[in-house]
Design an enzyme around this catalytic site. Structure first.
Site, PDB file in Angstrom:
ATOM      1  N   GLU A 202      41.073   7.151   8.625  1.00 52.22           N
ATOM      2  CA  GLU A 202      40.346   6.078   9.295  1.00 52.22           C
ATOM      3  C   GLU A 202      40.227   6.332  10.798  1.00 52.22           C
ATOM      4  OE1 GLU A 202      38.605   3.600   8.208  1.00 52.22           O
ATOM      5  OE2 GLU A 202      39.053   3.980   6.102  1.00 52.22           O
TER       6      GLU A 202
ATOM      7  N   GLN B 165      33.895   6.717  15.074  1.00 50.48           N
ATOM      8  CA  GLN B 165      32.894   7.363  15.935  1.00 50.48           C
ATOM      9  C   GLN B 165      32.604   8.806  15.503  1.00 50.48           C
ATOM     10  OE1 GLN B 165      31.497   5.493  18.273  1.00 50.48           O
ATOM     11  NE2 GLN B 165      32.911   3.786  18.163  1.00 50.48           N
TER      12      GLN B 165
ATOM     13  N   GLY C  39      36.429  14.883  20.200  1.00 47.47           N
ATOM     14  CA  GLY C  39      36.070  13.848  21.165  1.00 47.47           C
ATOM     15  C   GLY C  39      36.931  12.603  21.034  1.00 47.47           C
TER      16      GLY C  39
ATOM     17  N   TYR D 137      39.418  -3.957  12.044  1.00 50.18           N
ATOM     18  CA  TYR D 137      38.775  -3.146  11.006  1.00 50.18           C
ATOM     19  C   TYR D 137      39.771  -2.198  10.342  1.00 50.18           C
ATOM     20  CZ  TYR D 137      36.824   1.042   9.066  1.00 50.18           C
ATOM     21  OH  TYR D 137      36.602   2.115   8.240  1.00 50.18           O
TER      22      TYR D 137
ATOM     23  N   ASP E  39      32.725  -2.442   9.125  1.00 50.46           N
ATOM     24  CA  ASP E  39      32.456  -1.351  10.068  1.00 50.46           C
ATOM     25  C   ASP E  39      30.957  -1.289  10.311  1.00 50.46           C
ATOM     26  OD1 ASP E  39      31.388  -0.222   7.772  1.00 50.46           O
ATOM     27  OD2 ASP E  39      32.407   1.714   8.022  1.00 50.46           O
TER      28      ASP E  39
ATOM     29  N   CYS F 237      17.187   1.323  -4.095  1.00 48.72           N
ATOM     30  CA  CYS F 237      18.272   0.385  -3.790  1.00 48.72           C
ATOM     31  C   CYS F 237      18.433  -0.613  -4.932  1.00 48.72           C
ATOM     32  CB  CYS F 237      17.975  -0.362  -2.488  1.00 48.72           C
ATOM     33  SG  CYS F 237      19.164  -1.678  -2.140  1.00 48.72           S
TER      34      CYS F 237
END
Length: 347
Positions: free
Chosen positions: A33, A38, A77, A116, A134, A198
């Site tokens: 997680e 990001q 990062g 989260y 999220d 969908c």
């Protein structure tokens, strides 16, 4: 239409086989997680395997040195994640005897774990009935229910959490949450969502009103700061002059080269005449220089240039130190520094 049941059915037939989905080990789930914050799954996967292999338990992670964590994190990062993970692992080791907690109320108190992440870990490891929200879930909910409240506003966050709680399958929360997140990642994508296939499109307000392009809504609040870094590469081929970065700025506690930051992009001849350059010697001899490299961070744009100097300075400043070139592979270097040094020394 049972929204949750439809997504779970879709997920069962279409889910990706990801390693953290095959375990209820809270430590492994936590590892995945934090890495995937990001970060795209494809980019984060090698880092997950690398860290999980090196530190198979939270006890092993807690015993690691920060330099080792940052070196394994190199290129991913958001390095504060790695530093916070080490602090979290150490707290788990101290407070829970190396057993990673699975309760939301315990998890939310740990450093680097927000609402989260706490919901995700408690849900996936202990099947706790916590709705995970999220970026993917925001998008699915905004489109299906036609909610135009900005997702990054205080009111928006409360609104979407309320909706997520209402649609949560309390008997299968872990499966529901995985389905919601995977659905947003693979089908209800930010651009060009696959509405044609969908399974819930007939109940989707954005689909029926042709609003998928506009939802979710996000406030534009980020101000981009431009910075100009002029790095000095000083080496005789065997030794190189390095710098350890301080806390309180980007790349905290990582290693880079001695640098002069300027308020704007300057011509090299002007740069060499700055008072700050005196710390490299009274007469700085330039051997070569690189082109300007643009490196984009979340809130900053860095314009980086490397100047290759002929002579070592007579005195070391602040956090400067010499190291053997062969030791560079063991240092946690910011990505643009690592790329340039690797190219320059051909390793």
């Amino acid at each position: 239409m049972n929204f949750s049941a439809e997504l779970i059915a879709w997920y069962t037939n279409n889910k990706r086989d990801l390693p953290w989905r095959n375990t209820t080990d809270a430590y492994i789930i936590w590892l995945s997680e934090i890495i995937l914050q990001q970060t795209r799954v494809e980019q984060g996967m090698p880092y997950f395997y690398r860290l999980a292999e090196k530190y198979p338990t939270v006890t092993a992670f807690a015993a690691a040195h920060e330099d080792d964590i940052l070196r394994l994190w190199q290129g991913l990062g958001y390095y504060s994640r790695g530093r916070n993970m080490l602090k979290t692992a150490q707290l788990v080791q101290q407070q829970y005897n190396g057993v990673f907690p699975v309760s939301y109320h315990q998890l939310i108190k740990l450093k680097g774990i927000g609402e989260y992440t706490a919901a995700a870990i408690s849900s996936f490891s202990a099947n706790e009935a916590r709705a995970v929200v999220d970026g993917n879930v925001y998008r699915v909910l905004a489109r299906f229910f036609g909610v135009d409240e900005p997702i990054n506003s205080a009111k928006g966050k409360k609104t979407f959490q309320k909706i997520a709680d209402e649609v949560l399958d309390n008997t299968r929360p872990a499966l529901h949450n995985q389905a919601m997140m995977e659905f947003g990642a693979m089908l209800c994508k930010p651009k060009n969502p696959a509405c044609g296939i969908c399974p819930v499109r007939m109940g989707c307000i954005a689909f029926k009103t042709n609003a998928t392009t506009y939802l979710p809504v996000k406030l534009k609040t980020v101000k981009i700061r431009k910075r100009y870094f002029n790095y000095m590469l000083i080496s005789d081929g065997e030794k190189i002059l390095m710098n350890k970065r301080d806390e309180g700025d980007i790349w905290a506690n990582m290693y880079d080269l001695p640098m002069v930051e300027t308020p704007e992009l300057m011509e090299i001849i002007e740069l060499l005449q700055l008072p700050q350059m005196k710390k490299f010697g009274s007469n700085v001899a330039l051997k070569d220089n690189s082109a300007i490299i643009k490196h984009v961070l979340t809130h900053q744009q860095l314009y980086i240039r490397f100047l290759i100097l002929k002579d070592f300075p007579k005195e070391l400043q602040g956090n400067w130190f010499y190291t053997d070139v062969e030791n560079l592979k063991d240092l946690a270097l910011p990505k643009p520094i690592f790329i340039f040094i690797k190219y320059f020394f051909n390793f």
